[in-house]
Design a protein around this motif. Sequence first.
Motif, mmCIF file in Angstrom:
data_model
loop_
_atom_site.group_PDB
_atom_site.id
_atom_site.type_symbol
_atom_site.label_atom_id
_atom_site.label_comp_id
_atom_site.label_asym_id
_atom_site.label_seq_id
_atom_site.Cartn_x
_atom_site.Cartn_y
_atom_site.Cartn_z
ATOM 1 N N THR A 19 0.747 -1.420 -0.107
ATOM 2 C CA THR A 19 -0.066 -0.077 0.126
ATOM 3 C C THR A 19 0.799 1.243 0.210
ATOM 4 O O THR A 19 2.055 1.269 0.727
ATOM 5 N N PRO A 20 0.485 2.130 -0.871
ATOM 6 C CA PRO A 20 1.300 3.442 -0.969
ATOM 7 C C PRO A 20 1.665 3.591 0.386
ATOM 8 O O PRO A 20 0.682 4.004 1.587
ATOM 9 N N ALA A 21 2.681 4.460 0.693
ATOM 10 C CA ALA A 21 3.199 4.872 1.883
ATOM 11 C C ALA A 21 2.151 6.177 2.309
ATOM 12 O O ALA A 21 1.844 6.966 1.350
ATOM 13 N N ILE A 22 2.401 6.520 3.612
ATOM 14 C CA ILE A 22 1.135 7.515 3.997
ATOM 15 C C ILE A 22 2.034 9.039 3.684
ATOM 16 O O ILE A 22 3.061 8.905 3.812
ATOM 17 N N ALA A 23 1.181 9.890 3.423
ATOM 18 C CA ALA A 23 1.859 10.940 2.874
ATOM 19 C C ALA A 23 2.447 11.922 3.663
ATOM 20 O O ALA A 23 3.173 12.593 3.727
ATOM 21 N N GLY A 24 1.976 11.693 5.131
ATOM 22 C CA GLY A 24 2.584 12.287 6.394
ATOM 23 C C GLY A 24 1.878 11.830 7.469
ATOM 24 O O GLY A 24 0.778 11.426 7.495
ATOM 25 N N PRO A 25 2.118 12.353 8.787
ATOM 26 C CA PRO A 25 1.551 11.969 9.976
ATOM 27 C C PRO A 25 0.054 12.702 9.912
ATOM 28 O O PRO A 25 0.032 13.552 9.418
ATOM 29 N N ASN A 26 -0.830 12.049 10.200
ATOM 30 C CA ASN A 26 -2.144 12.432 9.891
ATOM 31 C C ASN A 26 -2.907 12.090 11.335
ATOM 32 O O ASN A 26 -2.903 10.915 11.807
ATOM 33 N N ASN A 105 -3.405 10.147 1.868
ATOM 34 C CA ASN A 105 -3.229 11.096 1.020
ATOM 35 C C ASN A 105 -2.831 12.655 1.785
ATOM 36 O O ASN A 105 -2.814 13.553 0.886
ATOM 37 N N ASP A 106 -3.094 12.529 3.073
ATOM 38 C CA ASP A 106 -3.129 14.114 3.847
ATOM 39 C C ASP A 106 -4.170 15.017 3.179
ATOM 40 O O ASP A 106 -3.637 16.161 3.097
ATOM 41 N N GLN A 107 -5.252 14.416 2.898
ATOM 42 C CA GLN A 107 -6.514 15.551 2.269
ATOM 43 C C GLN A 107 -7.386 15.708 3.571
ATOM 44 O O GLN A 107 -7.442 14.979 4.490
ATOM 45 N N SER A 108 -8.246 16.872 3.441
ATOM 46 C CA SER A 108 -9.383 17.004 4.397
ATOM 47 C C SER A 108 -10.508 17.086 3.455
ATOM 48 O O SER A 108 -10.532 16.879 2.368
ATOM 49 N N PHE A 109 -11.729 17.044 4.266
ATOM 50 C CA PHE A 109 -13.097 16.831 3.622
ATOM 51 C C PHE A 109 -13.294 17.953 2.764
ATOM 52 O O PHE A 109 -12.947 19.314 2.903
#
Length: 279
Positions: A19-26, A105-109
């Motif tokens: 699975t793709p690495a997490i974009a950053g701490p979330n 993907n370190d996205q928000s709503f």
Amino acid sequence: MRILLKSAVLIGAVAMLATPAIAGPNDNLNAALWTQRSVEFKGSALTAYALATIRLDQALADKGWSALAAAEQGDDFRDRPAAVILDVDETVLDNSPYQSWMVLNDQSFHPKTWGKFVNTVTSRPIPGSLAFTKYAASKGVKVFYVSNRNGDLEDATRKNLEKFGYPMGGNVDTVLLRKERPEWASSKKSPRRSHVGKDYRVLLLIGDNFGDFVDGYKKTQAGRAALMKQHTAKWGKQWIVVANPTYGSWESAPYGFNYKLSGDEKRALKAGSLEAWKP
Ligand SMILES: [Mg+2]
């Protein structure tokens, strides 16, 4: 065949590792992990709906029982047909893949990505919700879905509910979304609760967010706690909560529902609201 199956399992496991690495701490990693992968969340939701089933039977036997505020339920409700009101997201439908997409993907709503997700019609049932709504319908109780999904998502929402066989109300419109009518423009659900209350005795409110039960939830943490206290007797009786640690008005309260603040500013206000041990 057996070897084939075994290799399929192995490939599945490797695919998960890849699975793709997490974009950053979330901040939502644990919350998404818990709701999507833990048996504890499933057990918690099943517990809520098991209690709701017991309360439904009690409520049917007691004609003075209503989950609504007096202004929403109105007078002389004893002989009205019975209904229950459920929220949709994270109460009936599990949207954890959208949450997990945001975490990784370190996205928000955003309404755009949310609409795209909803239109995939892939949300799954929250454990216990399908059996409960079917049970309610089998007892002649009308099941209403009052959701802050916007009216333009009604088709996809209906399709998603129908896909699993949730009771859909026959010739009564039981899917009441935000902005479906001019008077339903607000995220505050009281006008929609009143709309149901004028024709039905509402036995239970089931939701994951304070606003699924009462308006006035957009307050400070202290204000919310005070409002909760006013309704102490209703929790676990007329009002049943499904746990949602991934989002909700509880998350926005510490930063005053000011969605324009940066992520760091919101984070600082949330951290600042914690009551911490001082060794
Ligand atoms: Mg919800």
